[in-house]
Design an enzyme around this catalytic site. Structure first.
Site, PDB file in Angstrom:
ATOM      1  N   LYS A  54       0.843  -1.200   0.000  1.00 52.12           N
ATOM      2  CA  LYS A  54       0.000   0.000   0.000  1.00 52.12           C
ATOM      3  C   LYS A  54       0.876   1.248   0.000  1.00 52.12           C
ATOM      4  O   LYS A  54       0.641   2.188  -0.770  1.00 52.12           O
ATOM      5  CB  LYS A  54      -0.923   0.009   1.229  1.00 52.12           C
ATOM      6  CG  LYS A  54      -2.100  -0.939   1.103  1.00 52.12           C
ATOM      7  CD  LYS A  54      -2.823  -1.160   2.427  1.00 52.12           C
ATOM      8  CE  LYS A  54      -3.892  -2.246   2.264  1.00 52.12           C
ATOM      9  NZ  LYS A  54      -4.474  -2.713   3.515  1.00 52.12           N
ATOM     10  N   GLN A  98      -4.964  -1.349   9.542  1.00 50.56           N
ATOM     11  CA  GLN A  98      -4.895  -2.700   8.976  1.00 50.56           C
ATOM     12  C   GLN A  98      -5.528  -3.715   9.932  1.00 50.56           C
ATOM     13  O   GLN A  98      -5.236  -3.736  11.124  1.00 50.56           O
ATOM     14  CB  GLN A  98      -3.423  -3.064   8.696  1.00 50.56           C
ATOM     15  CG  GLN A  98      -3.213  -4.385   7.982  1.00 50.56           C
ATOM     16  CD  GLN A  98      -3.740  -4.403   6.548  1.00 50.56           C
ATOM     17  OE1 GLN A  98      -3.818  -3.377   5.885  1.00 50.56           O
ATOM     18  NE2 GLN A  98      -4.101  -5.569   6.075  1.00 50.56           N
ATOM     19  N   ASP A 121     -11.402   2.859   3.946  1.00 59.47           N
ATOM     20  CA  ASP A 121     -11.830   1.458   3.903  1.00 59.47           C
ATOM     21  C   ASP A 121     -13.351   1.343   3.770  1.00 59.47           C
ATOM     22  O   ASP A 121     -13.872   0.281   3.424  1.00 59.47           O
ATOM     23  CB  ASP A 121     -11.446   0.753   5.213  1.00 59.47           C
ATOM     24  CG  ASP A 121     -10.191  -0.089   5.083  1.00 59.47           C
ATOM     25  OD1 ASP A 121      -9.950  -0.636   3.991  1.00 59.47           O
ATOM     26  OD2 ASP A 121      -9.462  -0.204   6.084  1.00 59.47           O
TER      27      ASP A 121
HETATM   28  N1  GUN Z   1      -7.070  -6.700   6.063  1.00 60.08           N
HETATM   29  C1  GUN Z   1      -7.360  -7.458   4.967  1.00 60.08           C
HETATM   30  N2  GUN Z   1      -8.020  -6.715   4.048  1.00 60.08           N
HETATM   31  C2  GUN Z   1      -8.149  -5.488   4.572  1.00 60.08           C
HETATM   32  C3  GUN Z   1      -8.729  -4.275   4.092  1.00 60.08           C
HETATM   33  O1  GUN Z   1      -9.289  -4.193   2.996  1.00 60.08           O
HETATM   34  N3  GUN Z   1      -8.656  -3.210   4.932  1.00 60.08           N
HETATM   35  C4  GUN Z   1      -8.071  -3.271   6.161  1.00 60.08           C
HETATM   36  N4  GUN Z   1      -8.057  -2.168   6.920  1.00 60.08           N
HETATM   37  N5  GUN Z   1      -7.520  -4.387   6.638  1.00 60.08           N
HETATM   38  C5  GUN Z   1      -7.554  -5.474   5.831  1.00 60.08           C
END
Ligand code: GUN
Length: 296
Positions: A54, A98, A121
């Site tokens: 990311k 996350q 998100d």
């Molecule tokens: N962990 C796995 N996929 C995601 C996601 O799309 N967003 C977040 N914040 N954590 C994750």
């Protein structure tokens, strides 16, 4: 007949290119650089890989990336204090915590402490409510990526029968809302659904998001249907590690009209949509027109 393969990797590259164009324009015309803050608590290896990816892609499209890595035993109050700081930082337009979080932290409390306008998100309860009532919201990245691919392939989705297999808050439920928003007739199927094969056989669009390797065989798929496979499952086959989806690709590709592969389908779209959401959040925060084609 073999299905068209929907190339998520190429599509994601196009989305990133669009995002980079908007970022360049924001800089040139308004002196604004969108910023994304990612918070990682603990050392989960898969999460570390995602967070690194990311950060890298954020910088590649010209945005600022702020990474906050906290110890696994971080107190909830300290995490909430960091989120409060990010909520009030004008250089930060998007915040992502996350998941999963270590067990001692209340995930709902943490997510709902993010300013909904910065919740890239789309997990905050306000954004869930806004999406459910058809209002402007931040949309979860994976379902947004699936919707973009479906729109690109079909043009209009109006009137199509869609089955979403899986009812998670992150994919299944928001995916169903988005398909409903595009005037599909939507069924959400799950582990208790009676006669799942028959339900899936009715669908013009199948979105599989259950996290069970190859559980949807080709003979469940209606001839010519579009299949979006959200699953990313690691299995061992013939002594080798392999990534497979929730759909049995080899048999489904012979029935479907179009299908996303694993890897190289939905996966690459998720981070591309995170970048898209960050630009959208930045434009909204500054009262500027939103980028076209990057939102629901
Ligand atoms: N962990 C796995 N996929 C995601 C996601 O799309 N967003 C977040 N914040 N954590 C994750």
């Amino acid at each position: 007949m073999s299905a068209d393969i929907i190339d998520g990797k190429a599509f994601a590259a196009k989305v990133r290119e669009k995002v980079a164009g908007h970022v360049a324009r924001l800089k040139e015309e308004h002196g604004i650089v969108p910023g994304l803050a990612v918070v990682l608590v603990g050392e989960d290896p898969a999460s570390q890989v995602y967070v690194r990816s990311k950060g890298k892609q954020t910088v590649e499209v010209g945005m600022n990336s702020y990474e906050h890595k906290l110890d696994a035993d971080t107190a909830e109050a300290d995490l909430l204090a960091l989120i409060d700081t990010l909520n009030n930082d004008p250089a930060v337009h998007g915040i992502l915590v996350q998941l999963p979080l270590p067990k001692h932290l209340d995930e709902d409390l943490v997510i709902n402490s993010i300013n909904p306008a910065k919740d890239v998100d789309g997990f905050h309860i306000s954004n869930v409510g806004l999406l459910g009532t058809g209002q402007k919201s931040m949309v979860p990245c994976t379902p947004l990526g699936c919707l973009m691919m479906l729109r690109e392939h079909h043009g209009s989705l109006s009137g199509l029968d869609a089955v979403v297999i899986g009812r998670s808050n992150i994919v299944g439920k928001p995916m169903a809302q988005l398909l409903l928003g595009d005037s599909c007739t939507v069924t959400i199927a799950h582990s208790r659904t009676k006669d799942l094969p028959e339900v899936v056989r009715r669908a013009d669009i199948v979105v599989a998001a259950v996290g069970r390797p190859e559980m949807v065989p080709g003979d469940w798929i209606k001839e010519g249907a579009t299949v979006i496979d959200v699953g990313i499952n690691r299995i061992e086959r013939d002594g080798k590690n392999k990534l497979v989806g929730d759909v049995d690709f080899a048999s489904a590709v012979e029935r479907a009209g179009a299908i996303t592969p694993v890897p190289g389908g939905v996966g690459p779209m998720t981070i591309a949509c995170l970048l898209a959401n960050t630009v959208t959040a930045c434009c909204r925060a500054n009262g500027l027109a939103e980028p076209e084609g990057l939102t629901a």
